[in-house]
Design a protein around this motif. Structure first.
Motif, mmCIF file in Angstrom:
data_model
loop_
_atom_site.group_PDB
_atom_site.id
_atom_site.type_symbol
_atom_site.label_atom_id
_atom_site.label_comp_id
_atom_site.label_asym_id
_atom_site.label_seq_id
_atom_site.Cartn_x
_atom_site.Cartn_y
_atom_site.Cartn_z
ATOM 1 N N GLU A 55 0.824 -1.203 0.000
ATOM 2 C CA GLU A 55 0.000 0.000 0.000
ATOM 3 C C GLU A 55 0.868 1.267 0.000
ATOM 4 O OE1 GLU A 55 -3.306 0.159 -0.137
ATOM 5 O OE2 GLU A 55 -3.388 2.337 0.098
ATOM 6 N N HIS A 56 1.941 1.234 0.807
ATOM 7 C CA HIS A 56 2.789 2.420 0.948
ATOM 8 C C HIS A 56 4.068 2.337 0.122
ATOM 9 C CE1 HIS A 56 0.608 4.464 4.261
ATOM 10 N NE2 HIS A 56 0.194 3.232 4.530
ATOM 11 N N GLY A 57 4.308 1.211 -0.497
ATOM 12 C CA GLY A 57 5.517 1.053 -1.319
ATOM 13 C C GLY A 57 6.792 0.961 -0.493
ATOM 14 N N PHE A 58 6.698 0.424 0.733
ATOM 15 C CA PHE A 58 7.894 0.309 1.571
ATOM 16 C C PHE A 58 8.887 -0.687 0.980
ATOM 17 C CE2 PHE A 58 4.900 1.321 5.301
ATOM 18 C CZ PHE A 58 5.220 2.663 5.269
ATOM 19 N N LYS A 59 10.179 -0.301 1.044
ATOM 20 C CA LYS A 59 11.243 -1.203 0.600
ATOM 21 C C LYS A 59 12.242 -1.371 1.736
ATOM 22 C CE LYS A 59 12.464 1.475 -2.829
ATOM 23 N NZ LYS A 59 11.504 2.579 -2.636
ATOM 24 N N VAL A 60 13.034 -2.427 1.649
ATOM 25 C CA VAL A 60 14.065 -2.640 2.678
ATOM 26 C C VAL A 60 15.010 -1.441 2.674
ATOM 27 C CG1 VAL A 60 16.068 -4.060 3.324
ATOM 28 C CG2 VAL A 60 13.936 -5.155 2.607
ATOM 29 N N GLY A 61 15.259 -0.921 3.860
ATOM 30 C CA GLY A 61 16.149 0.239 3.997
ATOM 31 C C GLY A 61 15.392 1.543 4.153
ATOM 32 N N ASP A 62 14.106 1.544 3.843
ATOM 33 C CA ASP A 62 13.313 2.775 4.002
ATOM 34 C C ASP A 62 13.223 3.158 5.476
ATOM 35 O OD1 ASP A 62 12.871 2.889 1.337
ATOM 36 O OD2 ASP A 62 10.730 2.372 1.400
ATOM 37 N N ILE A 63 13.145 4.431 5.724
ATOM 38 C CA ILE A 63 12.956 4.914 7.095
ATOM 39 C C ILE A 63 11.489 5.301 7.264
ATOM 40 C CG2 ILE A 63 13.616 6.659 8.811
ATOM 41 C CD1 ILE A 63 15.997 5.011 8.058
ATOM 42 N N ILE A 64 10.874 4.742 8.276
ATOM 43 C CA ILE A 64 9.498 5.120 8.607
ATOM 44 C C ILE A 64 9.566 6.004 9.851
ATOM 45 C CG2 ILE A 64 7.223 4.292 9.331
ATOM 46 C CD1 ILE A 64 7.781 1.690 7.841
ATOM 47 N N GLY A 97 5.334 10.250 17.912
ATOM 48 C CA GLY A 97 4.710 9.523 19.016
ATOM 49 C C GLY A 97 3.586 10.290 19.693
ATOM 50 N N ASP A 98 2.616 9.587 20.186
ATOM 51 C CA ASP A 98 1.558 10.223 20.980
ATOM 52 C C ASP A 98 1.487 9.564 22.367
ATOM 53 O OD1 ASP A 98 0.520 7.879 19.888
ATOM 54 O OD2 ASP A 98 -0.895 8.909 18.588
ATOM 55 N N ILE A 99 1.253 8.245 22.396
ATOM 56 C CA ILE A 99 1.280 7.558 23.691
ATOM 57 C C ILE A 99 2.711 7.626 24.258
ATOM 58 C CG2 ILE A 99 0.934 5.356 24.879
ATOM 59 C CD1 ILE A 99 -1.067 4.606 22.657
ATOM 60 N N TYR A 100 3.656 7.432 23.326
ATOM 61 C CA TYR A 100 5.080 7.529 23.689
ATOM 62 C C TYR A 100 5.645 8.710 22.918
ATOM 63 C CZ TYR A 100 4.224 2.857 25.456
ATOM 64 O OH TYR A 100 3.710 1.800 26.130
ATOM 65 N N PRO A 101 5.830 9.859 23.587
ATOM 66 C CA PRO A 101 6.163 11.090 22.863
ATOM 67 C C PRO A 101 7.520 11.032 22.149
ATOM 68 C CG PRO A 101 5.914 11.487 25.239
ATOM 69 C CD PRO A 101 5.758 10.043 25.027
ATOM 70 N N GLY A 102 7.677 11.935 21.203
ATOM 71 C CA GLY A 102 8.945 12.064 20.487
ATOM 72 C C GLY A 102 8.830 11.634 19.037
ATOM 73 N N ARG A 103 9.933 11.836 18.329
ATOM 74 C CA ARG A 103 9.990 11.434 16.922
ATOM 75 C C ARG A 103 10.706 10.089 16.876
ATOM 76 N NH1 ARG A 103 11.362 14.137 11.589
ATOM 77 N NH2 ARG A 103 12.894 12.732 10.681
ATOM 78 N N TRP A 104 10.130 9.140 16.202
ATOM 79 C CA TRP A 104 10.647 7.769 16.191
ATOM 80 C C TRP A 104 10.940 7.349 14.745
ATOM 81 C CZ3 TRP A 104 10.620 4.778 20.884
ATOM 82 C CH2 TRP A 104 10.051 5.433 21.987
ATOM 83 N N ASP A 105 12.185 6.950 14.529
ATOM 84 C CA ASP A 105 12.565 6.473 13.191
ATOM 85 C C ASP A 105 12.756 4.954 13.213
ATOM 86 O OD1 ASP A 105 12.558 8.979 11.996
ATOM 87 O OD2 ASP A 105 14.604 9.409 12.726
ATOM 88 N N PHE A 106 12.158 4.298 12.255
ATOM 89 C CA PHE A 106 12.297 2.838 12.143
ATOM 90 C C PHE A 106 12.836 2.498 10.747
ATOM 91 C CE2 PHE A 106 8.658 3.789 14.884
ATOM 92 C CZ PHE A 106 9.011 3.135 16.049
ATOM 93 N N VAL A 107 13.726 1.536 10.700
ATOM 94 C CA VAL A 107 14.301 1.120 9.414
ATOM 95 C C VAL A 107 13.622 -0.185 8.985
ATOM 96 C CG1 VAL A 107 16.419 0.572 8.156
ATOM 97 C CG2 VAL A 107 16.508 2.050 10.176
ATOM 98 N N VAL A 108 13.106 -0.164 7.791
ATOM 99 C CA VAL A 108 12.465 -1.384 7.298
ATOM 100 C C VAL A 108 13.547 -2.421 6.982
ATOM 101 C CG1 VAL A 108 11.007 -2.379 5.491
ATOM 102 C CG2 VAL A 108 10.518 -0.066 6.332
ATOM 103 N N ARG A 109 13.452 -3.581 7.671
ATOM 104 C CA ARG A 109 14.440 -4.633 7.434
ATOM 105 C C ARG A 109 13.817 -5.909 6.871
ATOM 106 N NH1 ARG A 109 18.445 -2.260 6.120
ATOM 107 N NH2 ARG A 109 19.492 -0.982 7.657
ATOM 108 N N GLY A 110 12.554 -5.843 6.625
ATOM 109 C CA GLY A 110 11.924 -7.036 6.035
ATOM 110 C C GLY A 110 10.411 -6.962 6.114
ATOM 111 N N PHE A 111 9.806 -8.046 5.665
ATOM 112 C CA PHE A 111 8.336 -8.077 5.582
ATOM 113 C C PHE A 111 7.828 -9.410 6.117
ATOM 114 C CE2 PHE A 111 10.281 -5.785 2.092
ATOM 115 C CZ PHE A 111 9.761 -4.525 2.287
#
Lengths: 388, 220
Positions: free
Chosen positions: A146-155, A159-173
């Motif tokens: 749906e979003h076209g995520f690929k390995v290595g993409d940063i999501i 945060g709302d329940i857990y405040p702050g900016r959170w970066d996640f690296v896509v490492r698989g599906f």
């Protein structure tokens, strides 16, 4: 053969009326099928529950956390084979107003989670890459497409329940083993969450949302639940342990008013199908009173007459039902692509097809009942007089 | 031979019991052409229906060629009608969705005849009534007289011993009515069919050998 031929010719006698009746039934059956699909989709979690999986959550409410320290204690309970855990993270991804950006985001234990959920299929390479990196994430195939995520993409998630900016690296599906497996989740390391929250809000560290248990024998589930809940009966964080099915039903029951409404509308639709068809068949049978009397005069039996009336009713109901069912698939497909994450699984189930076909068939039989009885009860002399 | 003995018949109209026939006795010899006449409501059609096995008498007996049809049950009557009686109605009563051929074929569908044999019978019947060239026509493509002749072909196709006709010329113009009566006369004379006909038309009744008058449910 003659009855079939006459049924077909009779059905085509008033083409517009027959067409409108078929259209009415098709729309009603399609609506019925769609609503049933919504109801089924709503409770997909219940249906997807494993027979040997249990959930331990805070006894007060699901939204309260449990101490991470419980993990080893629960693992020692006789009958418990595997213990895993997870946290609901939520957060905001991109534009919150766009519904497709809402998909479940959860912190999990990468070492045990996929043992607890064997229906989430991850390749060994992806799992290895995921486990090796603290801020890595795995994404469900459906949401990745749906979003076209690929390995290595940063999501990046705000945060709302857990405040702050959170970066996640896509490492698989991951992909679903079954049609009912949810492929819309994003899963990341619980430790990543715990370490960051320790810095931001130290009082919230060391907590998990809920525990996932695999038991070695489903027959021992009650015993396991009783033992675990007794262990924490007088603690600050009491537990409620239940089967995964009960846990999911708890979620579904929160929406019971909506589901009940959909069920009621489904029943109303069945009534509409019946009325639309019954109206046509009653009119048709009344118009043909003399013809049926003539057939009886010639020597045709009541069975022939039943065949003619019920046959026409079933033919119209059958065509309308088939058309309605055929329309249900593109309508459900269109809805699923418009709201891909609203229902993780939105498939027209076999049982929905069978139910819709049964409803159409039943309507065909019931609609023919009254005019058939009336025609059979009308004497030949009365029927012949009906000509005026 | 048709023997009607002491037949009475009443109908229920709401809570009222309306007597229609009162102790009627009548004999129609084999090969006879009988006309039943009388004012509306005199019981002509009711008597015809009883003779044809469409209805059952409250009292009395009706024997047709030795069979007491007043004792038969519904399915027995249906089989008896299929084998012994041909029906001709005032408004022809053809099925509008069937062709002339298919309408005439209807009574044969209840027999064990093969498709080929049915075709032969239907063609012979339609030829007899002069409509061999209209087999594929639907009723709405035929004139009233032609429709009635198709109805006569349908009545004849099983070769019944008795033909019953309820005002067969009632819905026809004079020329068509004359053609239909000539046909019935021919069926009686050439094919020795016993015909019982209800009519209001004195010209039609002239073709009958015997005319019976009914009034208020009694023969006069």
């Amino acid at each position: 053969m003659f009855v079939l031929k006459l049924v077909l010719k009779n059905a085509l006698r008033h083409k517009l009326r027959t067409f409108l009746t078929i259209l009415g039934i098709a729309i009603a059956v399609m609506s019925f099928g769609f609503l049933r699909t919504v109801v089924t989709a709503w409770s997909y979690g219940v249906e997807a529950s494993a027979a040997n999986r249990m959930i331990t959550r805070a006894s007060v409410s699901f939204i309260f956390p449990l101490p991470y320290a419980y993990k080893d204690q629960i693992a020692r309970v006789p009958g418990v084979k595997t213990v895993s855990y997870a946290n609901w993270f939520q957060g905001v991804y991109k534009d919150a107003a766009d519904f497709k950006n809402f998909f479940p985001r959860m912190a999990i234990d990468p070492e045990t989670y996929f043992d607890a959920y064997p229906e989430f299929i991850v390749t060994p390479e992806d799992l290895k890459a995921f486990r090796a990196e603290r801020n890595a994430c795995l994404v469900g195939r459906k949401i990745a497409n749906e979003h076209g995520f690929k390995v290595g993409d940063i999501i990046t998630v705000e945060g709302d329940i857990y405040p702050g900016r959170w970066d996640f690296v896509v490492r698989g599906f991951y992909t679903g083993r079954d049609a009912s497996t949810d492929e819309t989740q994003m899963l990341f390391h619980w430790k990543y969450l715990d370490e960051r929250i320790k810095e931001l809000q130290p009082s919230r560290e060391g907590n998990v949302g809920w525990y996932i248990l695999i038991v070695d024998d489903p027959a021992r589930m009650t015993e396991v639940a009783r033992t675990i809940d007794a262990m924490y009966l007088n603690s600050r964080a009491g537990t409620k342990t239940e089967t995964e099915r009960e846990f999911q039903q708890g979620f579904v029951s929160m929406s019971s008013a909506i589901i009940d409404s959909l069920e009621v509308v489904s029943v109303i639709i069945i009534g509409i199908i019946l009325l639309v068809l019954a109206n046509t068949i009653v009119m048709a049978a009344r118009e043909r009173t003399t013809e049926y009397a003539v057939l009886k005069t010639i020597g045709f039996s009541p069975l022939h007459i039943i065949g003619l009336i019920a046959g026409e009713s079933l033919l119209i109901a059958g065509i309308g039902g088939a058309l309605g069912l055929a329309l249900t698939f593109p309508i459900a497909g269109g809805f699923a692509s418009m709201f891909p994450t609203f229902f993780p699984v939105f498939n027209v189930e076999i049982i929905t097809i069978i139910l819709a076909a049964l409803v159409a068939g039943l309507a065909g039989v019931v609609a023919a009942l009254f005019p058939t009885i009336r025609t059979l009860r009308t004497s030949i002399a009365e029927g012949l007089r009906a000509i005026g | 031979m048709i023997e009607v003995r002491n037949v009475s018949k009443s109908y229920h109209r709401d809570s009222l019991l309306v007597p229609v026939l009162n102790d009627i006795s009548i004999t129609v010899p084999e090969g006879e052409f009988m006309a039943l006449m009388g004012p509306s409501g005199s019981g002509k059609t009711t008597l015809l229906n009883l003779i044809a096995g469409i209805d059952k008498p409250d009292k009395g007996s009706i024997k047709v060629n030795g069979t007491d049809i007043s004792t038969l049950n519904e399915s027995g009557l249906a089989k008896w009608r299929a084998n012994n009686v041909g029906f001709i109605f005032q408004f022809y009563n053809l099925l509008p969705v069937l062709t002339a051929f298919e309408n005439v074929e209807l009574p044969l569908l209840l027999t064990n005849l093969s498709k080929k044999q049915r075709r032969e019978h239907v063609e012979a019947s339609l030829k007899l009534v002069g409509l061999a060239d209209r087999m594929k026509h639907y009723p709405k493509q035929l004139s009233g007289g032609q429709e009635q002749r198709v109805a006569i072909a349908r009545a004849l196709v099983t070769d019944p011993t008795v033909l019953v006709a309820d005002e067969p010329t009632g819905d026809l113009d004079r020329v068509s009515a004359s053609e239909v009566m000539t046909l019935l006369d021919r069926l009686n004379k050439e094919f020795k069919k016993t015909i019982v006909m209800v009519t209001h038309d004195p010209r039609a009744a002239e073709k009958a050998h015997q005319v019976k008058h009914l009034d208020k449910g009694e023969l006069t």
